[in-house]
Scaffold this active site. Structure first.
Site: not given
Ligand SMILES: [Zn+2]
Length: 374
Positions: A177, A140, A265, A179
């Site tokens: 992931d 991120h 995740d 996200h």
């Molecule tokens: Zn994540």
């Protein structure tokens, strides 16, 4: 050649404090931050206890230098992290949700350096593939600041290092992931030499990021692909996305190295995601990417750890990936796999297929290598 393994005790010392999940404030009894050491340290512990460690080649990490970080990040971001890290109370990476303790800047340099070491070992031929279990995560972090529990773009820093010093040029990054891998994408958005493909839960984090229309910029247009899967996606949706989008995109792009931003995740039971993967699906995705790397670039595959917030389940997902990379079965079985893999909803649903097939329409614009690249 074997499988490289990066882990350093310091990664468990990165301190995210006493948030209740990732929030603090009135009415919130201090508890633990979701990005706690346990999911990673317990993964490292299972690697040792299962005997897997004896089948891995330890790759020593070194901290990234400031010059390494500056290939990706702004000087202002480094200065801010350095200054806050010197404060005994610690600081925040940039979004108010990503705390770090005293000395956290140095641990984050070790994390970026761990991914660099894995890339160096694979490109140098010491190992065929590698897993870098690093912390804090990186996907991120954008050039100007940290966010989403990530201080520095570990994969971005490693790629820029390898391009500058190891003669690497074309790299494909696959992000599983839950996200959106917004930071990795931002680093390379205008760069046609790096393909980023992110499979993630639609609308999860960052908000309004990682849509199908998010394709890269300028000369890099077409080199970013996003598959925003609906919440509730399981084995069927992820393997359809691999077969319809990831594998053909990477094959068309023809990289010299394949990297994975490995967040667990997207597994069932994660507190920050609503997907249904089991350890067996990560093994299947790893197998596909190993075969693809074997076909395209001598098997060169580097996996760098990102999110995953279930201290109980992340270790089994990680072990499944390592068993696939090494070809060694430890005999330690994931006790949740036989239960969760049978849950209704694991099969591909029409609304999931529609998203994947819409992204597959965009493959023609993935940059191809020129004849001189081949
Ligand atoms: Zn994540």
């Amino acid at each position: 050649m074997g499988t490289g393994w990066v882990w350093h005790e310091l990664y468990g010392w990165h301190d995210t404090g006493k948030a209740a999940g990732f929030m603090t404030g009135p009415g919130l009894q201090p508890f633990g931050h979701f990005e706690s050491p346990e999911s990673k340290t317990r993964f490292a512990s299972l690697v040792e206890v299962s005997g897997m460690l004896d089948h891995l080649v330890r790759v020593p990490a070194r901290p990234a230098t400031e010059a390494d970080l500056l290939r990706v990040h702004a000087e202002e971001h480094l200065a801010s992290m350095r200054e806050q890290s010197a404060d005994p109370r610690g600081g925040d990476m940039g979004d108010g949700l990503s705390p770090f303790g005293h000395g956290g800047y140095d641990i984050a340099r070790w994390a970026a350096g761990g991914t660099m070491a894995a890339v160096r070992a694979v490109l140098g031929g010491q190992v065929e593939n590698a897993y870098a279990l690093v912390r804090p995560p990186g996907h991120h972090a954008v050039p100007e600041r940290g966010m989403g529990f990530c201080m520095f773009a570990n994969i971005g820093v490693a790629i820029r290092y390898a391009q500058a010093e190891l003669g690497l040029r074309r790299v494909a990054v696959v992000d599983w992931d839950v996200h959106h891998g917004n930071g990795t994408e931002a680093v390379f958005a205008a760069d046609p030499d790096v393909l980023t493909v992110s499979l993630h839960q639609d609308g999860n984090f960052p908000p309004d990021s990682g849509t199908i229309g998010d394709r890269g910029q300028g000369d890099g247009y077409g080199s970013a692909l996003n598959v925003p899967l609906p919440a509730g996606s399981g084995r069927g949706a992820y393997l359809h996305a691999m077969d319809r989008v990831v594998l053909p995109a990477v094959r068309a792009f023809h990289p010299e190295l394949v990297m994975v931003a490995s967040g667990f995740d997207s597994a069932n039971g994660d507190p920050l995601g609503r997907m249904m993967l089991t350890s067996g699906v990560y093994a299947e995705m790893t197998r596909r990417l190993m075969d693809l790397a074997g076909e395209l670039c001598g098997g060169r595959l580097v996996i760098s750890h990102e999110g995953g917030y279930s201290p109980v389940y992340v270790p089994f997902c990680g072990l499944a990936v390592l068993e696939t990379l090494t070809g060694h079965k430890t005999g330690v079985d994931d006790p949740y796999e036989p239960i969760w893999s049978r849950w209704p909803g694991q099969e591909l649903a029409d609304h999931q297929r529609a998203v994947v097939d819409a992204v597959a329409e965009l493959l023609a614009e993935v940059p191809r290598p020129t004849l001189s690249d081949r």
